[in-house]
Design a protein around this motif. Structure first.
Motif, PDB file in Angstrom:
ATOM      1  N   ILE A 111       0.830  -1.212   0.000  1.00  0.00           N
ATOM      2  CA  ILE A 111       0.000   0.000   0.000  1.00  0.00           C
ATOM      3  C   ILE A 111       0.867   1.267   0.000  1.00  0.00           C
ATOM      4  O   ILE A 111       0.348   2.371  -0.232  1.00  0.00           O
ATOM      5  CB  ILE A 111      -0.975   0.032   1.202  1.00  0.00           C
ATOM      6  CG1 ILE A 111      -0.207   0.063   2.518  1.00  0.00           C
ATOM      7  CG2 ILE A 111      -1.933  -1.134   1.143  1.00  0.00           C
ATOM      8  CD1 ILE A 111      -1.113   0.249   3.732  1.00  0.00           C
ATOM      9  N   ASN A 112       2.164   1.108   0.229  1.00  0.00           N
ATOM     10  CA  ASN A 112       3.080   2.255   0.182  1.00  0.00           C
ATOM     11  C   ASN A 112       3.811   2.380  -1.154  1.00  0.00           C
ATOM     12  O   ASN A 112       4.694   3.241  -1.301  1.00  0.00           O
ATOM     13  CB  ASN A 112       4.087   2.158   1.323  1.00  0.00           C
ATOM     14  CG  ASN A 112       3.471   2.475   2.672  1.00  0.00           C
ATOM     15  OD1 ASN A 112       2.770   3.476   2.807  1.00  0.00           O
ATOM     16  ND2 ASN A 112       3.698   1.635   3.665  1.00  0.00           N
ATOM     17  N   LEU A 113       3.453   1.545  -2.123  1.00  0.00           N
ATOM     18  CA  LEU A 113       4.023   1.693  -3.456  1.00  0.00           C
ATOM     19  C   LEU A 113       3.507   2.980  -4.097  1.00  0.00           C
ATOM     20  O   LEU A 113       2.406   3.441  -3.782  1.00  0.00           O
ATOM     21  CB  LEU A 113       3.631   0.502  -4.339  1.00  0.00           C
ATOM     22  CG  LEU A 113       4.159  -0.883  -3.967  1.00  0.00           C
ATOM     23  CD1 LEU A 113       3.587  -1.925  -4.925  1.00  0.00           C
ATOM     24  CD2 LEU A 113       5.679  -0.929  -4.004  1.00  0.00           C
ATOM     25  N   PRO A 114       4.271   3.590  -5.016  1.00  0.00           N
ATOM     26  CA  PRO A 114       3.747   4.739  -5.762  1.00  0.00           C
ATOM     27  C   PRO A 114       2.432   4.361  -6.445  1.00  0.00           C
ATOM     28  O   PRO A 114       2.280   3.245  -6.958  1.00  0.00           O
ATOM     29  CB  PRO A 114       4.845   5.017  -6.788  1.00  0.00           C
ATOM     30  CG  PRO A 114       6.088   4.442  -6.190  1.00  0.00           C
ATOM     31  CD  PRO A 114       5.653   3.247  -5.405  1.00  0.00           C
ATOM     32  N   ASP A 115       1.486   5.263  -6.437  1.00  0.00           N
ATOM     33  CA  ASP A 115       0.166   4.994  -7.002  1.00  0.00           C
ATOM     34  C   ASP A 115       0.196   5.170  -8.515  1.00  0.00           C
ATOM     35  O   ASP A 115       0.172   6.289  -9.031  1.00  0.00           O
ATOM     36  CB  ASP A 115      -0.866   5.930  -6.372  1.00  0.00           C
ATOM     37  CG  ASP A 115      -2.287   5.612  -6.831  1.00  0.00           C
ATOM     38  OD1 ASP A 115      -2.451   4.661  -7.626  1.00  0.00           O
ATOM     39  OD2 ASP A 115      -3.218   6.308  -6.400  1.00  0.00           O
ATOM     40  N   ASP A 116       0.241   4.049  -9.231  1.00  0.00           N
ATOM     41  CA  ASP A 116       0.190   4.055 -10.688  1.00  0.00           C
ATOM     42  C   ASP A 116      -1.112   3.431 -11.191  1.00  0.00           C
ATOM     43  O   ASP A 116      -1.183   2.894 -12.300  1.00  0.00           O
ATOM     44  CB  ASP A 116       1.389   3.299 -11.266  1.00  0.00           C
ATOM     45  CG  ASP A 116       2.708   4.001 -10.981  1.00  0.00           C
ATOM     46  OD1 ASP A 116       2.729   5.247 -11.013  1.00  0.00           O
ATOM     47  OD2 ASP A 116       3.712   3.320 -10.716  1.00  0.00           O
ATOM     48  N   ASP A 174       4.884 -13.961   2.260  1.00  0.00           N
ATOM     49  CA  ASP A 174       6.035 -13.777   3.151  1.00  0.00           C
ATOM     50  C   ASP A 174       7.151 -12.967   2.497  1.00  0.00           C
ATOM     51  O   ASP A 174       8.317 -13.064   2.874  1.00  0.00           O
ATOM     52  CB  ASP A 174       6.578 -15.117   3.642  1.00  0.00           C
ATOM     53  CG  ASP A 174       6.876 -16.095   2.510  1.00  0.00           C
ATOM     54  OD1 ASP A 174       6.714 -15.707   1.334  1.00  0.00           O
ATOM     55  OD2 ASP A 174       7.251 -17.239   2.799  1.00  0.00           O
ATOM     56  N   ALA A 175       6.779 -12.162   1.517  1.00  0.00           N
ATOM     57  CA  ALA A 175       7.744 -11.300   0.831  1.00  0.00           C
ATOM     58  C   ALA A 175       7.387  -9.837   1.052  1.00  0.00           C
ATOM     59  O   ALA A 175       6.232  -9.493   1.327  1.00  0.00           O
ATOM     60  CB  ALA A 175       7.785 -11.622  -0.659  1.00  0.00           C
ATOM     61  N   VAL A 176       8.397  -8.973   0.895  1.00  0.00           N
ATOM     62  CA  VAL A 176       8.206  -7.530   1.060  1.00  0.00           C
ATOM     63  C   VAL A 176       8.782  -6.829  -0.163  1.00  0.00           C
ATOM     64  O   VAL A 176       9.992  -6.547  -0.230  1.00  0.00           O
ATOM     65  CB  VAL A 176       8.895  -7.019   2.342  1.00  0.00           C
ATOM     66  CG1 VAL A 176       8.684  -5.512   2.492  1.00  0.00           C
ATOM     67  CG2 VAL A 176       8.372  -7.756   3.566  1.00  0.00           C
ATOM     68  N   PRO A 177       7.963  -6.552  -1.179  1.00  0.00           N
ATOM     69  CA  PRO A 177       8.455  -5.814  -2.350  1.00  0.00           C
ATOM     70  C   PRO A 177       8.843  -4.387  -1.966  1.00  0.00           C
ATOM     71  O   PRO A 177       8.179  -3.759  -1.149  1.00  0.00           O
ATOM     72  CB  PRO A 177       7.255  -5.814  -3.297  1.00  0.00           C
ATOM     73  CG  PRO A 177       6.393  -6.955  -2.832  1.00  0.00           C
ATOM     74  CD  PRO A 177       6.570  -7.000  -1.347  1.00  0.00           C
ATOM     75  N   GLU A 178       9.927  -3.892  -2.569  1.00  0.00           N
ATOM     76  CA  GLU A 178      10.318  -2.526  -2.236  1.00  0.00           C
ATOM     77  C   GLU A 178       9.660  -1.542  -3.202  1.00  0.00           C
ATOM     78  O   GLU A 178       9.006  -1.926  -4.171  1.00  0.00           O
ATOM     79  CB  GLU A 178      11.830  -2.375  -2.210  1.00  0.00           C
ATOM     80  CG  GLU A 178      12.554  -2.589  -3.494  1.00  0.00           C
ATOM     81  CD  GLU A 178      14.020  -2.197  -3.346  1.00  0.00           C
ATOM     82  OE1 GLU A 178      14.557  -1.660  -4.314  1.00  0.00           O
ATOM     83  OE2 GLU A 178      14.621  -2.412  -2.270  1.00  0.00           O
ATOM     84  N   LYS A 179       9.845  -0.248  -2.934  1.00  0.00           N
ATOM     85  CA  LYS A 179       9.024   0.779  -3.580  1.00  0.00           C
ATOM     86  C   LYS A 179       9.127   0.798  -5.107  1.00  0.00           C
ATOM     87  O   LYS A 179       8.165   1.122  -5.800  1.00  0.00           O
ATOM     88  CB  LYS A 179       9.362   2.168  -3.013  1.00  0.00           C
ATOM     89  CG  LYS A 179       8.739   2.411  -1.643  1.00  0.00           C
ATOM     90  CD  LYS A 179       8.712   3.879  -1.298  1.00  0.00           C
ATOM     91  CE  LYS A 179       7.907   4.099  -0.012  1.00  0.00           C
ATOM     92  NZ  LYS A 179       7.789   5.546   0.320  1.00  0.00           N
ATOM     93  N   ASN A 180      10.295   0.493  -5.660  1.00  0.00           N
ATOM     94  CA  ASN A 180      10.471   0.548  -7.115  1.00  0.00           C
ATOM     95  C   ASN A 180      10.082  -0.765  -7.795  1.00  0.00           C
ATOM     96  O   ASN A 180      10.180  -0.883  -9.020  1.00  0.00           O
ATOM     97  CB  ASN A 180      11.926   0.880  -7.454  1.00  0.00           C
ATOM     98  CG  ASN A 180      12.132   1.205  -8.910  1.00  0.00           C
ATOM     99  OD1 ASN A 180      11.405   2.035  -9.477  1.00  0.00           O
ATOM    100  ND2 ASN A 180      13.087   0.548  -9.549  1.00  0.00           N
ATOM    101  N   TRP A 181       9.655  -1.740  -7.028  1.00  0.00           N
ATOM    102  CA  TRP A 181       9.389  -3.103  -7.533  1.00  0.00           C
ATOM    103  C   TRP A 181       8.438  -3.103  -8.727  1.00  0.00           C
ATOM    104  O   TRP A 181       8.764  -3.646  -9.792  1.00  0.00           O
ATOM    105  CB  TRP A 181       8.816  -3.944  -6.391  1.00  0.00           C
ATOM    106  CG  TRP A 181       8.284  -5.286  -6.765  1.00  0.00           C
ATOM    107  CD1 TRP A 181       9.006  -6.379  -7.153  1.00  0.00           C
ATOM    108  CD2 TRP A 181       6.914  -5.689  -6.770  1.00  0.00           C
ATOM    109  NE1 TRP A 181       8.157  -7.452  -7.393  1.00  0.00           N
ATOM    110  CE2 TRP A 181       6.876  -7.047  -7.163  1.00  0.00           C
ATOM    111  CE3 TRP A 181       5.705  -5.051  -6.465  1.00  0.00           C
ATOM    112  CZ2 TRP A 181       5.675  -7.767  -7.264  1.00  0.00           C
ATOM    113  CZ3 TRP A 181       4.520  -5.752  -6.559  1.00  0.00           C
ATOM    114  CH2 TRP A 181       4.512  -7.094  -6.961  1.00  0.00           C
TER     115      TRP A 181
END
Length: 410
Positions: A111-116, A174-181
């Motif tokens: 939910i903290n990924l850039p909103d595209d 059980d994974a945590v994608p980072e913001k640029n993913w």
């Protein structure tokens, strides 16, 4: 003692790192201007890393990737931008079953990924409780979908059906994608031949002996070079280095081109794993491309206990040989005999011998034997799973026919 997991960029290194007294060494993801380019282990002295020695180790571990990344930045060149593209929207799918602690961490990152314009859906696969549904209800931008048919590939198929957008990006709970993913993934779909993109997976933590052993024995990391896989560059049967289902994205219409995920394979079935690689094989065999993109980075929490680790490695062995059996039975791919021979003779047997002789840096015998036991179980597991799926479909068809008959008589 555990291993500290650090994320360091060569262009912005601190003078030193301290406060790591509970760790014996550090596992470092090395970046250059944000791009992952390598990794290395660094010993700790009294919980401290002196950057001079660490810097030399980091340079040695990234010699080629660092030079190429620097050159691309200097020339302002990115091959992913050389193909005309249109805006692409994505559905992010998390297939899960009764792991709300992991799922919460994953959702918090998404939910903290850039909103595209992406949507997020959670596929709750044959849950024992309502805990997942209750958790998802606390996220206003996440959609909950219940899939009662057990099996990870059933959940993946349901995600493809439910997705509103043309790309479906899968991440494990059980994974945590980072913001640029997500943006790193999307760039690679500018080419219409690309039907799948996989990404780099690094360990979220190495706090236990089991997690350390997993990362050394069977890491998800497939390297730091962006790679385009096709049936011209590798055998469609040999997909071990293509990527992993923990971090993959597919075009939604993949089922129209090569079919659905095979319900007989992967977690939640007797075959334990292999469903992602079976799909990779069909994509390559059909003439489409799979791109491995290291910039699409996700952090994975490995199993913490030794029993969980042994069960996981056993399941990988079951899955590989179930997959080989599937290729042989369903498609007449006799090339699997060569793959099985090469894997055992050139890899597994040598790893086992090294361990039996107690050679330095050898892997634990228990893990190797767990994998071999799984391999022996694999062919039988495939037929058991196949029979169960067939029985389940027959029951569903019978129920549907009964319903239709009753309806027509009313």
């Amino acid at each position: 003692m555990a291993t500290a997991v650090l994320d360091l960029d060569l262009v912005n290194l601190p003078a030193s790192i301290s406060g790591l007294n509970t760790y014996k060494e550090a596992y470092i993801l090395i970046r250059y201007n944000g791009h992952p380019i390598g990794r290395t282990y660094v010993p700790l002295q009294n919980g401290t890393i002196e950057m001079n020695d660490c810097y030399e180790r980091m340079l040695a571990a990234t010699s080629e990737t660092r030079k190429l990344t620097w050159l691309k930045e200097y020339l302002n060149y990115d091959i992913r931008n050389t193909i005309d593209s249109k805006p692409i929207k994505v559905t992010i799918a998390i297939c899960t079953r009764d792991r709300t602690e992991d799922l919460r961490r994953c959702l918090d990152s998404l939910i903290n990924l850039p909103d595209d314009g992406q949507e997020i859906i959670v596929i709750d696969n044959a849950p024992k409780t309502s805990d997942t549904k209750n958790l998802v209800s606390s996220y206003s931008t996440v959609r909950y979908v219940l899939e009662q048919n057990p099996g990870l590939n059933n959940a993946r198929n349901r995600a493809l059906q439910e997705a509103k957008h043309e790309i479906v990006a899968f991440t494990d709970d059980d994974a945590v994608p980072e913001k640029n993913w997500l943006r790193a993934i999307i760039k690679n779909f500018n080419n219409p031949l690309v039907y799948c993109v996989t990404g780099l997976v690094m360990p979220l933590e190495l706090e236990t002996e089991a997690q350390e052993a997993f990362e050394r024995y069977s890491p998800f990391n497939k390297g730091f070079w962006r790679t385009i896989h096709s049936n011209k560059t590798r055998s469609p049967l040999a997909t071990g280095q293509v990527g992993a289902g923990a971090n993959m994205a597919l075009r939604k219409d993949v089922y129209e081109k090569v079919g659905w995920f095979d319900e007989t394979l992967d977690a939640g079935t007797p075959t334990c794993s292999g469903g992602d690689h079976e799909m990779f094989t069909r994509i390559l065999a059909a003439g489409y491309h799979i791109v491995y993109e290291p910039d699409a980075l996700s952090w994975h929490r490995h199993r913490r206990s030794w029993k969980e680790l042994c069960d996981t490695i056993y399941g990988y062995g079951v899955g590989v040989y179930s997959l080989f059996t599937c290729h042989l039975v369903r498609r007449g791919e006799f090339g699997v005999f060569k793959l099985a021979y090469q894997w055992f003779w050139l890899s597994q047997s040598r790893i086992l011998l090294k361990s039996l002789l107690n050679k330095p840096n050898s892997h634990p015998k228990e893990l190797i034997l767990s994998e071999l036991k799984g391999c022996l179980r694999g062919p039988f597991a495939y037929f058991v799973s196949r029979k169960r799926v067939k029985r389940s479909k027959n029951i569903a068809l019978s129920a549907y026919g009964f319903h239709q008959s009753n309806h027509s008589n009313t």
